[in-house]
Motif scaffolding. Structure first.
Motif, short mmCIF file in Angstrom:
data_model
loop_
_atom_site.label_atom_id
_atom_site.label_comp_id
_atom_site.label_asym_id
_atom_site.label_seq_id
_atom_site.Cartn_x
_atom_site.Cartn_y
_atom_site.Cartn_z
N VAL A 83 0.85 -1.18 0.00
CA VAL A 83 0.00 0.00 0.00
C VAL A 83 0.89 1.24 0.00
O VAL A 83 1.88 1.29 0.72
CB VAL A 83 -0.93 0.01 1.24
CG1 VAL A 83 -1.65 1.32 1.37
CG2 VAL A 83 -1.92 -1.12 1.17
N SER A 84 0.53 2.22 -0.82
CA SER A 84 1.25 3.49 -0.85
C SER A 84 0.23 4.62 -0.82
O SER A 84 -0.70 4.66 -1.64
CB SER A 84 2.10 3.59 -2.11
OG SER A 84 2.69 4.87 -2.20
N ILE A 85 0.43 5.58 0.11
CA ILE A 85 -0.47 6.73 0.22
C ILE A 85 0.23 8.01 -0.21
O ILE A 85 -0.16 9.11 0.19
CB ILE A 85 -1.05 6.86 1.65
CG1 ILE A 85 0.05 7.00 2.69
CG2 ILE A 85 -1.95 5.70 1.98
CD1 ILE A 85 -0.44 7.32 4.07
N HIS A 114 -11.07 9.21 -0.69
CA HIS A 114 -12.38 9.35 -0.05
C HIS A 114 -13.15 8.03 0.01
O HIS A 114 -14.14 7.93 0.73
CB HIS A 114 -13.22 10.42 -0.76
CG HIS A 114 -13.65 10.04 -2.13
ND1 HIS A 114 -12.88 10.29 -3.24
CD2 HIS A 114 -14.76 9.41 -2.59
CE1 HIS A 114 -13.50 9.84 -4.32
NE2 HIS A 114 -14.64 9.30 -3.94
N ALA A 115 -12.71 7.01 -0.72
CA ALA A 115 -13.38 5.72 -0.72
C ALA A 115 -12.79 4.75 0.32
O ALA A 115 -13.27 3.64 0.47
CB ALA A 115 -13.30 5.08 -2.11
N PHE A 146 -4.49 2.42 11.10
CA PHE A 146 -4.62 3.86 11.13
C PHE A 146 -5.66 4.27 10.09
O PHE A 146 -5.67 3.76 8.99
CB PHE A 146 -3.28 4.55 10.84
CG PHE A 146 -2.62 4.10 9.57
CD1 PHE A 146 -2.81 4.77 8.40
CD2 PHE A 146 -1.80 2.99 9.58
CE1 PHE A 146 -2.20 4.37 7.22
CE2 PHE A 146 -1.18 2.57 8.41
CZ PHE A 146 -1.38 3.26 7.23
N PRO A 147 -6.58 5.17 10.44
CA PRO A 147 -7.55 5.66 9.46
C PRO A 147 -6.92 6.76 8.62
O PRO A 147 -6.03 7.46 9.06
CB PRO A 147 -8.69 6.21 10.32
CG PRO A 147 -8.02 6.60 11.59
CD PRO A 147 -6.86 5.64 11.78
N ILE A 148 -7.37 6.88 7.36
CA ILE A 148 -6.90 7.99 6.53
C ILE A 148 -8.06 8.86 6.13
O ILE A 148 -9.18 8.51 6.20
CB ILE A 148 -6.13 7.53 5.28
CG1 ILE A 148 -7.00 6.68 4.38
CG2 ILE A 148 -4.91 6.75 5.68
CD1 ILE A 148 -6.39 6.41 3.04
N TYR A 199 -5.04 9.44 -4.84
CA TYR A 199 -5.30 8.01 -4.88
C TYR A 199 -4.40 7.23 -3.94
O TYR A 199 -3.26 7.60 -3.70
CB TYR A 199 -5.10 7.45 -6.30
CG TYR A 199 -6.11 7.95 -7.29
CD1 TYR A 199 -7.35 7.37 -7.38
CD2 TYR A 199 -5.82 9.02 -8.13
CE1 TYR A 199 -8.30 7.83 -8.29
CE2 TYR A 199 -6.75 9.49 -9.03
CZ TYR A 199 -7.99 8.89 -9.10
OH TYR A 199 -8.91 9.35 -9.99
N LEU A 200 -4.92 6.13 -3.45
CA LEU A 200 -4.16 5.14 -2.71
C LEU A 200 -3.77 4.06 -3.71
O LEU A 200 -4.62 3.59 -4.48
CB LEU A 200 -5.05 4.54 -1.62
CG LEU A 200 -4.55 3.28 -0.94
CD1 LEU A 200 -3.76 3.66 0.29
CD2 LEU A 200 -5.70 2.39 -0.56
N PHE A 201 -2.50 3.69 -3.75
CA PHE A 201 -2.06 2.61 -4.62
C PHE A 201 -1.97 1.34 -3.78
O PHE A 201 -1.34 1.33 -2.72
CB PHE A 201 -0.70 2.91 -5.25
CG PHE A 201 -0.16 1.77 -6.07
CD1 PHE A 201 -0.68 1.50 -7.31
CD2 PHE A 201 0.84 0.96 -5.57
CE1 PHE A 201 -0.21 0.44 -8.06
CE2 PHE A 201 1.32 -0.10 -6.31
CZ PHE A 201 0.80 -0.36 -7.56
#
Length: 90
Positions: free
Chosen positions: A42-44, A70-71, A88-90, A49-51
């Motif tokens: 996972v990359s933020i 947002h999703a 952790f929430p984003i 977008y989150l990859f």
């Protein structure tokens, strides 16, 4: 390292993966069940977008996803040697 990416069921991508998810996470307060994907990477880093990289079951291939921030409801890091996830929430 594995990650559990919880998607918002009310978002378009959450609705798509609602039946194809690896598991569902209940939200008792909102009375919803959010789809969750088990991802190997996972990359933020991207601002929009989150990859995420999701291994496919029974195959050595993988699925690369670009998920709008947002999703995503939350991301939990799951160590293979630890039973309890740390998130952790984003």
């Amino acid at each position: 390292m594995n990650y559990l990416v919880v998607l918002d069921v009310r978002s378009p991508i959450g609705a798509i993966y609602n039946r194809k998810a690896d598991t569902n996470v209940p939200d008792a307060e909102a009375q919803l069940s959010h789809p969750a994907l088990l991802c190997s990477d996972v990359s933020i880093d991207h601002p929009t977008y989150l990859f995420a990289t999701r291994p496919l079951k029974g195959d050595k291939s993988h699925q690369s996803l670009h998920i709008p921030h947002h999703a995503v409801v939350a991301i939990y890091r799951v160590n293979e040697e630890d039973a309890a996830p740390m998130g952790f929430p984003i």
